[in-house]
Design a protein around this motif. Structure first.
Motif, short mmCIF file in Angstrom:
data_model
loop_
_atom_site.label_atom_id
_atom_site.label_comp_id
_atom_site.label_asym_id
_atom_site.label_seq_id
_atom_site.Cartn_x
_atom_site.Cartn_y
_atom_site.Cartn_z
N ILE A 230 -9.99 -28.37 6.59
CA ILE A 230 -9.73 -29.81 6.44
C ILE A 230 -10.42 -30.36 5.20
O ILE A 230 -9.82 -31.08 4.38
N VAL A 231 -11.71 -30.00 5.03
CA VAL A 231 -12.46 -30.51 3.88
C VAL A 231 -11.92 -29.93 2.57
O VAL A 231 -11.83 -30.64 1.55
N MET A 232 -11.53 -28.65 2.58
CA MET A 232 -10.95 -28.04 1.38
C MET A 232 -9.67 -28.77 0.96
O MET A 232 -9.47 -29.08 -0.22
N ALA A 233 -8.82 -29.02 1.94
CA ALA A 233 -7.57 -29.72 1.65
C ALA A 233 -7.85 -31.12 1.09
O ALA A 233 -7.23 -31.55 0.10
N PHE A 234 -8.79 -31.81 1.71
CA PHE A 234 -9.16 -33.16 1.23
C PHE A 234 -9.72 -33.10 -0.18
O PHE A 234 -9.41 -33.93 -1.03
N LEU A 235 -10.57 -32.08 -0.42
CA LEU A 235 -11.21 -31.95 -1.73
C LEU A 235 -10.19 -31.72 -2.83
O LEU A 235 -10.24 -32.36 -3.89
N ILE A 236 -9.27 -30.83 -2.60
CA ILE A 236 -8.25 -30.52 -3.62
C ILE A 236 -7.37 -31.74 -3.88
O ILE A 236 -7.13 -32.12 -5.04
N ILE A 237 -6.91 -32.38 -2.80
CA ILE A 237 -6.03 -33.55 -2.96
C ILE A 237 -6.76 -34.69 -3.66
O ILE A 237 -6.23 -35.35 -4.57
N ALA A 238 -8.02 -34.94 -3.26
CA ALA A 238 -8.80 -36.03 -3.84
C ALA A 238 -9.05 -35.80 -5.33
O ALA A 238 -8.96 -36.74 -6.14
N ASN A 239 -9.38 -34.56 -5.71
CA ASN A 239 -9.62 -34.27 -7.13
C ASN A 239 -8.36 -34.48 -7.96
O ASN A 239 -8.41 -34.99 -9.08
N VAL A 623 -21.94 -30.71 -1.99
CA VAL A 623 -21.29 -30.16 -3.19
C VAL A 623 -19.83 -30.62 -3.25
O VAL A 623 -19.31 -30.95 -4.33
N ALA A 624 -19.17 -30.66 -2.10
CA ALA A 624 -17.77 -31.10 -2.07
C ALA A 624 -17.65 -32.56 -2.52
O ALA A 624 -16.79 -32.89 -3.35
N MET A 625 -18.51 -33.43 -1.99
CA MET A 625 -18.45 -34.84 -2.37
C MET A 625 -18.90 -35.04 -3.82
O MET A 625 -18.36 -35.87 -4.55
N GLY A 626 -19.90 -34.22 -4.22
CA GLY A 626 -20.38 -34.35 -5.60
C GLY A 626 -19.31 -34.02 -6.61
O GLY A 626 -19.26 -34.61 -7.71
N SER A 627 -18.43 -33.10 -6.26
CA SER A 627 -17.36 -32.71 -7.19
C SER A 627 -16.39 -33.85 -7.45
O SER A 627 -15.65 -33.84 -8.46
N LEU A 628 -16.35 -34.83 -6.54
CA LEU A 628 -15.45 -35.97 -6.72
C LEU A 628 -16.04 -37.02 -7.66
O LEU A 628 -15.32 -37.89 -8.17
N LEU A 629 -17.37 -36.96 -7.85
CA LEU A 629 -18.05 -38.01 -8.61
C LEU A 629 -18.30 -37.63 -10.06
O LEU A 629 -18.66 -38.48 -10.87
#
Length: 803
Positions: A230-239, A623-629
């Motif tokens: 779920i988090v991986m999918a969110f991370l890719i879509i958000a980026n 790390v996942a959230m940091g990649s969005l910032l």
């Protein structure tokens, strides 16, 4: 129905082609099936997928470590478990090599595997029945069926008069039973895989209990997989949404996959192997053989221990207890009981005969020695008595009868009111009462009663009390009679009320709702068949984690179905090979020691799972959230895998950690609610501190952030080990084991050293950290330890965890 002259050779040949050999077939591909079973769980498959992905990421060393963890754990499990599925082979020990058979009117000694249905067997005292059969002729036939029924007393068998009653149990012989006395002609009715013995073996091999440990790890694996996806999918879509067309899709995918891999606690199989192997080693010092490694930890979760009575709770040996001599009798009932012991000199003496012979004193034996047996009277199942004619040196003849109290009451030799109180008193204690009478030529006269007991083992009461102290309930599941089983349960301290004892077939007649309501209340199930034992275990498993202690052939299916199966040293080969644990020491206190060891391994395994999930998920979210910032990766894939590797080795040493008495006082189970709340709460604390590192260093440069965040993440994970070992305050939980301390301090030094050494710094793409940055990182790590200690106190109260 075959003629007593036996089959002709033509009939034998035809039936051999139809029914095959009288043998149990060899299991096929046993090792292959065992290997495949190691990968039936989700976690090993998840690790293999992670290892393959790690290779694709260009990290062969990390991939090799993951494969090493999987293969080492798998090899050790296969080595431990290979013999555990050998029960079918051991069933052969119950088949004699040759037996006397009548064919075409001739008596032949034949190999037992050559028997076919319809063969006429000539059986005598000491024989082991080689196939299922129906009795056609018999003289004084008594058999020992205790390995099937659990009944300690011999069973009377009589000939079948016609084909209609040939299936009645009093007329049949099962493969594997012992002939105690008498002789018989019996017609074979089933051979090979069609016998009762083979059907039990088939049931045992078909029943596969999944260990609580396996189920627990699988459930955790599914949770990790769901959250990560779920988090991986969110991370890719958000980026993609944030960066639009400027996003580097291949690099983002590699980073996301590496991040997902970093969440997986790849050392868990090895940690489990270490903890379980250490537990198995500790048990071996107590003369306990562990054949299935996961049963070490499963034993710690046991909160209901089921046991067969005969040979486990009791000794399976009769002892003289008491006697009553009629005031008008000229003879001691013990002397008469011994004179009527007509089977004492047989190959397998009848238990009552052995008991009375061992109990008579010198004066009684002197009287017995004056008599000689002149004629035997076989046991009459209708009258429930046997007899003997004896003559002494003076020529005096006596006709002695020995049997149940009802026999003498019905004959009018004794008044029920006169002796009922004594009988009730003995039977209430579980004693088997035998009456005796004599006829010296002046008519039969009642002599008195003698009673016998199948005693508790010396360790039974202490074991039961120790089990109660550990909150482990005990239930007897036996094939013995209701009254004897009730008395044994009462003597052992298990039974206090009559409704705690019931015959199994009566229990299964109850309405379904009542069955489920009462199953946990019953302390003794009597007259239980192997199938009923299996059904009871499956019912009990709905409410308890069940350990089963047995010893007979009849226990094999129940042993296989139980969460943990145990047998004592004297168990049949079938039961011993089916079981997970074998007690070489007949003192049953080793079960309690085993439960204590099992709980220790569970506590240490849970420590690792808590620590690794808290740290891994904390880093994962940060790390996942940091990649969005930011526009660069907060940590490179190889750096993520290095972080995971350095923190895992000290965590693996948790297998050898110390535990407190409080931690093992209750049955151990996976409390997933507490586990999830714990690592989500403390994982959030970890994430907050990770963002502290992020906020301090991300403006300087990508390499500085990656280097410092890596150092801080490893240090916080290592300090977490010291905190999360116990929910008690750090200063009250005691020091961890020396191995944990050595590995943790070594990992801390190595963590800081890698960015300082030019070769490793360049390989992992770090930069040289400044001393001021190192001081800040260390200060934040220590602050993290303090906050974790503060948060875990109210968390323990909320989850009702002793602290």
């Amino acid at each position: 129905m075959t003629s007593l002259n036996g089959l002709t050779q033509a009939e034998v040949t035809k039936r051999q082609k139809e029914f095959g050999l009288n043998a149990i077939p060899e299991p096929k591909n046993r090792l292959l099936k065992l290997i495949l079973r190691q990968f039936a769980g989700i976690f090993n498959l998840l690790l293999i997928a992670a290892a393959i992905i790690t290779i694709l990421l260009g990290e062969p060393i990390d991939s090799a470590f993951i494969f090493f963890f999987v293969l080492l754990g798998t090899f050790l499990n296969i080595y431990q478990e290979y013999k555990a599925n050998d029960a079918a082979d051991k069933l052969k020990s119950f088949l004699v090599k040759t037996i006397t058979v009548v064919r075409e009117g001739q008596s032949l000694d034949l190999a037992t595997d050559q028997l076919v249905p319809g063969d006429i067997l000539k059986l005598e005292s000491g024989d082991i029945v080689p196939a299922d059969a129906v009795i056609r002729q018999a003289l004084n036939l008594m058999v020992d069926e205790s390995t099937f029924t659990g009944e300690s007393l011999p069973v009377i068998k009589t000939p079948s008069e016609n084909s209609a009653d040939s299936t009645e149990s009093q007329h049949t012989l099962l493969q594997g039973v012992n002939i105690i006395s008498g002789n018989a002609l019996a017609e074979v009715t089933a051979t090979g895989t069609h016998t009762r013995l083979a059907s039990i073996a088939k049931t045992a091999s078909a029943v596969q209990a999944e260990s609580d440990l396996t189920k627990g790890v699988d459930r955790i694996s599914k949770f990790i997989l769901r959250v990560t996806m779920i988090v991986m999918a969110f991370l890719i879509i958000a980026n993609i949404l944030i960066d639009g067309t400027g996003v580097d899709i291949p690099e983002l995918l590699i980073f996301s996959i590496a991040l997902a891999v970093s969440v997986i606690p790849e050392a868990l199989p090895l940690v489990l192997t270490f903890t379980l192997s250490r537990g198995a080693l500790d048990m071996s010092k107590e003369k306990v053989i562990v054949k299935r490694l996961t049963s070490v930890q499963d034993l710690g979760s046991v909160n209901l221990l089921c046991t067969d009575k005969t040979g486990t709770i009791t000794e399976n040996k009769l002892y003289y207890q008491n006697s009553y001599q009629d005031p008008n009798s000229s003879f001691d009932p013990m002397v008469l009981a011994r004179l009527a012991a007509i089977n004492l000199n047989k190959a397998v003496p009848e238990p009552f005969d052995r008991a009375v012979d061992a109990a008579i004193n010198q004066e009684q034996r002197r009287i017995v020695d004056q008599y000689q047996l002149t004629q035997e009277e076989a046991f009459d199942p209708t009258l429930r008595s046997n007899g003997a004619f004896v003559k002494n040196t003076q020529g005096q003849e006596l006709h002695i009868r020995r049997g149940s109290p009802e026999y003498f009451i019905k004959l009018g030799l004794v008044d029920r009111e006169q002796i009922q109180g004594w009988i009730d008193s003995e039977e209430s204690l579980g004693h088997r009462v035998l009456g005796t009478s004599y006829d010296d030529g002046n008519g039969p006269k009642f002599a008195g009663f003698v009673s016998f007991e199948d005693r508790l083992k010396a360790s039974t009461k202490a074991t039961i009390e120790a089990a109660k102290a550990l909150n482990v309930r005990i239930t007897i599941i036996t094939g013995d009679s209701l009254m004897v089983a009730k008395a044994v349960g009462r003597d052992a301290g298990l039974v206090t009320q009559d409704d705690e004892v019931i015959e199994a077939h009566e229990f299964f007649k109850l309405p379904v709702i009542e069955i489920h309501d009462r199953i946990g209340h019953i302390r003794v199930f009597a007259r239980t068949t192997p199938e009923e034992k299996l059904d009871l275990i499956n019912l009990l498993k709905e409410q308890y984690s069940v350990g089963y202690l047995g010893e007979g052939i009849n226990d094999a299916p129940a042993l296989k179905a139980a969460n943990v199966s145990m047998v004592v040293e004297s168990a049949s080969d079938v039961a011993r090979e089916t079981a997970d644990i074998v007690l070489l020491d007949s003192d049953l206190h080793v079960i309690i020691d085993g439960i204590r060891i099992g709980r220790t391994t569970h506590v240490n395994t849970l420590k690792y799972i808590r620590a690794t999930l808290i740290s891994n998920f904390g880093n994962f979210f940060s790390v996942a959230m940091g990649s969005l910032l930011i526009s660069f990766l907060p940590m490179l894939p190889k750096q993520l895998l290095l972080l995971n590797l350095l923190s895992d080795f000290p965590m693996m040493a948790i297998a050898f950690d110390r535990v407190s008495d409080d931690e093992i006082a209750q049955p151990q189970k996976y409390d997933f609610r507490s586990l999830y709340i714990t690592f989500m709460t403390l994982g959030l604390v970890s994430t907050v501190f990770d963002f502290l590192y992020f906020s301090l260093f991300y403006r300087i440069s990508p390499a500085v952030l990656q280097t410092n965040w890596y150092i801080g993440s490893v240090l916080t994970e290592l300090l977490l080990i010291f905190s999360i070992r116990s929910f008690k305050p750090l200063w009250k939980s005691g020091l961890p084991s020396k191995l944990i301390q050595i590995l943790s301090y070594s990992a801390m030094i190595l963590t800081v050293a890698i960015p300082l050494i030019p070769f490793t710094r360049d390989f992992f793409q770090f930069v040289l950290p400044s001393w001021s940055h190192l001081a800040i990182i260390l200060g934040i790590a220590l602050a993290y330890l303090v906050v974790t200690e503060i948060v875990k106190r109210p968390l323990a109260k909320f989850l009702k965890i002793p602290a």
